[in-house]
Design a protein around this motif. Structure first.
Motif, mmCIF file in Angstrom:
data_model
loop_
_atom_site.group_PDB
_atom_site.id
_atom_site.type_symbol
_atom_site.label_atom_id
_atom_site.label_comp_id
_atom_site.label_asym_id
_atom_site.label_seq_id
_atom_site.Cartn_x
_atom_site.Cartn_y
_atom_site.Cartn_z
ATOM 1 N N PRO A 139 -9.750 -0.124 -6.053
ATOM 2 C CA PRO A 139 -10.344 -1.271 -6.981
ATOM 3 C C PRO A 139 -10.657 -0.967 -8.099
ATOM 4 C CG PRO A 139 -11.461 -0.935 -4.494
ATOM 5 C CD PRO A 139 -10.330 0.121 -4.855
ATOM 6 N N MET A 150 -8.071 -12.286 -8.898
ATOM 7 C CA MET A 150 -7.882 -11.996 -7.199
ATOM 8 C C MET A 150 -8.927 -12.664 -6.653
ATOM 9 S SD MET A 150 -6.317 -8.279 -7.144
ATOM 10 C CE MET A 150 -7.701 -7.965 -6.100
ATOM 11 N N MET A 154 -9.680 -15.671 -4.062
ATOM 12 C CA MET A 154 -10.191 -15.353 -2.674
ATOM 13 C C MET A 154 -11.317 -16.425 -2.684
ATOM 14 S SD MET A 154 -9.668 -11.514 -2.196
ATOM 15 C CE MET A 154 -10.887 -11.320 -0.614
ATOM 16 N N ILE B 17 -14.306 0.543 5.241
ATOM 17 C CA ILE B 17 -14.481 1.079 3.760
ATOM 18 C C ILE B 17 -12.879 0.684 3.390
ATOM 19 C CG2 ILE B 17 -14.246 3.036 2.325
ATOM 20 C CD1 ILE B 17 -16.585 4.299 4.087
ATOM 21 N N ILE B 18 -11.765 1.108 4.043
ATOM 22 C CA ILE B 18 -10.719 0.864 3.804
ATOM 23 C C ILE B 18 -10.268 -0.491 3.416
ATOM 24 C CG2 ILE B 18 -8.155 1.212 4.324
ATOM 25 C CD1 ILE B 18 -8.526 3.941 5.453
ATOM 26 N N PHE B 20 -12.339 -3.103 3.037
ATOM 27 C CA PHE B 20 -12.894 -3.359 1.866
ATOM 28 C C PHE B 20 -12.290 -2.954 0.488
ATOM 29 C CE2 PHE B 20 -16.549 -2.001 -1.298
ATOM 30 C CZ PHE B 20 -17.062 -3.502 -1.572
ATOM 31 N N ALA B 21 -11.613 -1.723 0.414
ATOM 32 C CA ALA B 21 -11.148 -1.438 -0.754
ATOM 33 C C ALA B 21 -9.841 -2.006 -0.896
ATOM 34 C CB ALA B 21 -10.972 0.093 -0.828
ATOM 35 N N VAL B 22 -8.999 -2.230 0.027
ATOM 36 C CA VAL B 22 -7.589 -2.476 -0.212
ATOM 37 C C VAL B 22 -7.232 -3.979 0.183
ATOM 38 C CG1 VAL B 22 -5.386 -2.153 0.947
ATOM 39 C CG2 VAL B 22 -6.788 -0.234 0.591
ATOM 40 N N PHE B 23 -8.171 -4.901 0.924
ATOM 41 C CA PHE B 23 -7.929 -6.122 1.318
ATOM 42 C C PHE B 23 -7.742 -7.185 -0.008
ATOM 43 C CE2 PHE B 23 -8.456 -10.308 2.278
ATOM 44 C CZ PHE B 23 -7.574 -10.678 3.404
ATOM 45 N N PRO B 24 -8.412 -7.140 -0.914
ATOM 46 C CA PRO B 24 -8.329 -7.923 -2.068
ATOM 47 C C PRO B 24 -6.844 -8.076 -2.651
ATOM 48 C CG PRO B 24 -10.349 -7.174 -2.049
ATOM 49 C CD PRO B 24 -9.783 -6.330 -0.941
ATOM 50 N N PHE B 25 -6.574 -6.805 -2.978
ATOM 51 C CA PHE B 25 -5.251 -6.585 -3.601
ATOM 52 C C PHE B 25 -4.096 -6.826 -2.716
ATOM 53 C CE2 PHE B 25 -1.697 -3.878 -5.453
ATOM 54 C CZ PHE B 25 -1.664 -4.727 -6.731
ATOM 55 N N TYR B 27 -4.038 -8.702 -0.479
ATOM 56 C CA TYR B 27 -4.136 -10.462 -0.198
ATOM 57 C C TYR B 27 -3.376 -11.056 -1.482
ATOM 58 C CZ TYR B 27 -5.487 -15.295 1.043
ATOM 59 O OH TYR B 27 -5.476 -16.495 1.209
ATOM 60 N N ALA B 28 -3.647 -10.504 -2.770
ATOM 61 C CA ALA B 28 -2.987 -10.804 -3.951
ATOM 62 C C ALA B 28 -1.641 -10.910 -3.823
ATOM 63 C CB ALA B 28 -3.552 -10.152 -5.076
#
Lengths: 322, 275
Positions: A139, A150, A154, B17-18, B20-25, B27-28
């Motif tokens: 992030p 992004m 979402m 934690i993982i 939370f950190a990785v999902f948005p990207f 999903y993009a």
């Protein structure tokens, strides 16, 4: 005997003068080496800041920056025919100031708490720790504009994945318009900011954790002190300096926030920060004088808060902690 | 039993934690491969690899030119910052002179400037130099973001180098320039890589200056280009294109960050904890 000692004194004198001239030429070289860097800094920071402060006392307009008149404090506050004008009488400015402070305090508090938790987790040893550390950096690496887009997708009210998740979990009954709802827009901004900057916080706190001496912990373990008590009595006081420094870096960033809010919620009044307000006046409304006054005020607010924080928190920023 | 429960809770925390950190990207990336009405259905896994959005990003706007602009600006900012940072750090880190502490604090103070506070002054200057709507102007403007921390971090690294090295060179009659380039530079590579990377990322991500000092599509840098991608109407954003463009500009940065992970963390902490 006497002759010998004179020679010795002379020799000592020669050595001293050589040393001195060496020192003097070193200092001269140092300034020569500093000059290019200081010149650039003066050009990109000192001069523009001085001009902005000066423009704040004029009625300059973006379409023609060469002709303007000096109008004193009128951009800040002016009394005219029974009414107050100027920034300090502008409810939009106060709204932006309130939004910014609210955003800064809430987001930095959440980030500090989450960052502490993540740092403590990363400090433990377990298989796959390096993968977790790498994942946490992602992030932070993503450009702010990209993370705003992004998350904008979402958080989409009709097709957003967050609504889908929350509906699936039964937390909300119907889709929520995250970025458009006045009550939720700020929460959405804070959520994205927390996601984006918690890693930074976690890494700084982790660096503090890794410098802690291990003997206190061994002593505590031998005495059978409860882990929760160990955390509050030993860990927290010892990493307080690291947290304080991390918090001030984040607070300063949060107080000048622009990109995230501008891209996620545009010029909406519900989330408008002081930076967004100042730029809107400067560029969209072409009011360089008024916008510069707002920028100057933001600069002052940040400077004063920084000084208060450093003095009150006894943060050691001088000479790299030495 | 209690131990297993604790272990389970810890594993759950790590997974959270993982995610939370990785999902948005993640999903993009998934979204960037969806076209048309597929976008309006929520999928957690990619189902077909449709590259149309990626082609559209380059076809519908000068995105290649935007990437070129961004690379140009970021690379130039890194080169100038490192050069000025190294020479400045030598003076600030190795030589004792009056006003050094004050100077260091002033430089740290500059890094606290809100960007918008220099916006109107910078705007006037950029117009004066004839650099409005020109990526070259952004190189100059971005120096305010990168120079303070470059100087600061390099100074902390430079100060920790052994004094004997410099003395030996001085006895041999080396000039300060030779000392910096021949003696310190080889030792400073790790620190320069770190600060260079941080400066590159800062310049690559910069938005406010790029938005204000450029006007036409082909002069913009990538963050502005992405922020201003619009569809047929204001309420119909081409999310597929936006996600594709986002993935394109983010992947190289993520790759860099993961490769140089340790160096970046040490640079961040040197700039903050020590500084």
């Amino acid at each position: 005997m006497a002759r010998q000692s004179t020679i010795r004194t002379e020799a000592a004198a020669v050595v001293t003068t050589r040393h001195l001239s060496l020192g003097r030429s070193r200092v001269r070289a140092a300034w020569l080496f500093l000059a290019p860097m200081l010149l650039v800094l003066l050009l990109v920071a000192g001069w523009p800041l001085a001009r902005t402060i000066y423009f704040g006392f004029t009625d300059a307009d973006l379409s023609d920056l060469s002709s303007y008149e000096f109008i004193g404090f009128a951009n800040y506050l002016e009394y005219d025919e029974g009414e107050w004008y100027g920034l300090l009488a502008d409810p939009d400015w106060w709204n932006a100031a309130r939004n910014t402070l609210y955003f800064a305090v809430i987001s930095v508090s959440i980030e500090t708490t989450l960052g502490l938790i993540i740092a403590l987790a990363l400090n433990a040893s377990f298989p796959g720790r390096s993968i977790l550390r790498a994942a946490v950096l992602i992030p932070w690496a993503i450009p702010t504009v990209v993370s705003a887009k992004m998350w904008g997708w979402m958080l989409h009210d009709q097709f957003g994945v967050l609504n889908d998740m929350l509906l699936g979990l039964g937390i909300i009954a119907q889709p929520v318009a995250w970025t458009a709802d006045p009550d939720l827009a700020m929460a959405a901004v804070i959520m994205v900011d927390v996601w984006k900057t918690t890693p930074f916080m976690a890494l700084l706190i982790l660096a503090g954790l890794q410098m802690l001496p291990s003997d206190c912990y061994e002593a505590a373990r031998v005495d059978g002190v409860h882990p929760v008590k160990v955390f509050f009595r030993i860990t927290l006081p010892l990493i307080r300096p690291a947290i304080m420094v991390a918090v001030i870096f984040r607070l300063l960033d949060a107080l000048r926030i622009f990109d995230l809010i501008y891209v996620l919620t545009s010029n909406s009044a519900d989330t408008m920060s002081m930076s967004v307000y100042a730029r809107q006046q400067l560029v969209d409304f072409q009011a360089v004088g008024y916008g510069s006054a707002a920028s100057t005020l933001l600069f002052m607010v940040i400077a004063v808060l920084t000084v208060i924080y450093i003095v009150a928190g006894r943060v050691n920023l001088g000479e790299g902690g030495r | 039993m209690r131990k297993i429960l604790l272990r389970g809770a810890f594993a759950l925390l790590l997974t959270a934690i993982i995610l939370f950190a990785v999902f948005p990207f993640y999903y993009a990336i998934v979204s960037s491969f969806k076209v048309g009405s597929e976008l309006f259905r929520i999928d957690y896994f990619p189902f077909n690899w449709n590259w149309d959005n990626y082609a559209a990003v380059f076809a519908e706007q000068p995105f290649a030119r935007n990437i070129f602009n961004s690379v140009l600006v970021a690379a130039a900012v890194v080169v100038f910052s490192l050069f000025l940072g190294m020479t400045g750090a030598y003076a600030l880190g190795r030589v004792k002179f009056r006003g050094r502490g004050m100077l260091l604090l002033t430089i740290l103070g500059v890094s606290m400037f809100p960007q918008v506070a220099v916006l109107s002054g910078m705007f006037e200057m950029i117009r004066l130099f004839g650099l409005y709507n020109n990526p070259l102007g952004l190189i100059l403007a971005n120096m305010i973001l990168t120079l303070p921390f470059t100087v600061w971090v390099l100074t902390t690294f430079m100060r920790d180098l052994p004094v004997e090295l410099e003395e030996a060179a001085l006895v041999d009659g080396a000039s300060p320039w030779v000392i910096v380039t021949q003696v310190f530079m080889p030792l400073m590579w790790p620190a320069m890589v770190t600060t260079g990377l941080l400066a590159f990322i800062a310049a690559w991500n910069e938005f406010l200056f790029a938005l204000t000092f450029t006007l036409t599509n082909d002069q913009r840098t990538v963050p502005v280009a992405i922020a201003l991608i619009t569809g047929a109407s204001e309420h119909e954003l081409p999310w597929g294109n936006i996600m594709a463009a986002s993935v394109i500009v983010t992947l190289p940065i993520i790759a860099l960050v993961l490769i140089f992970q340790r160096k970046i963390v040490s640079g961040l902490t040197a700039g903050a904890v020590k500084g």
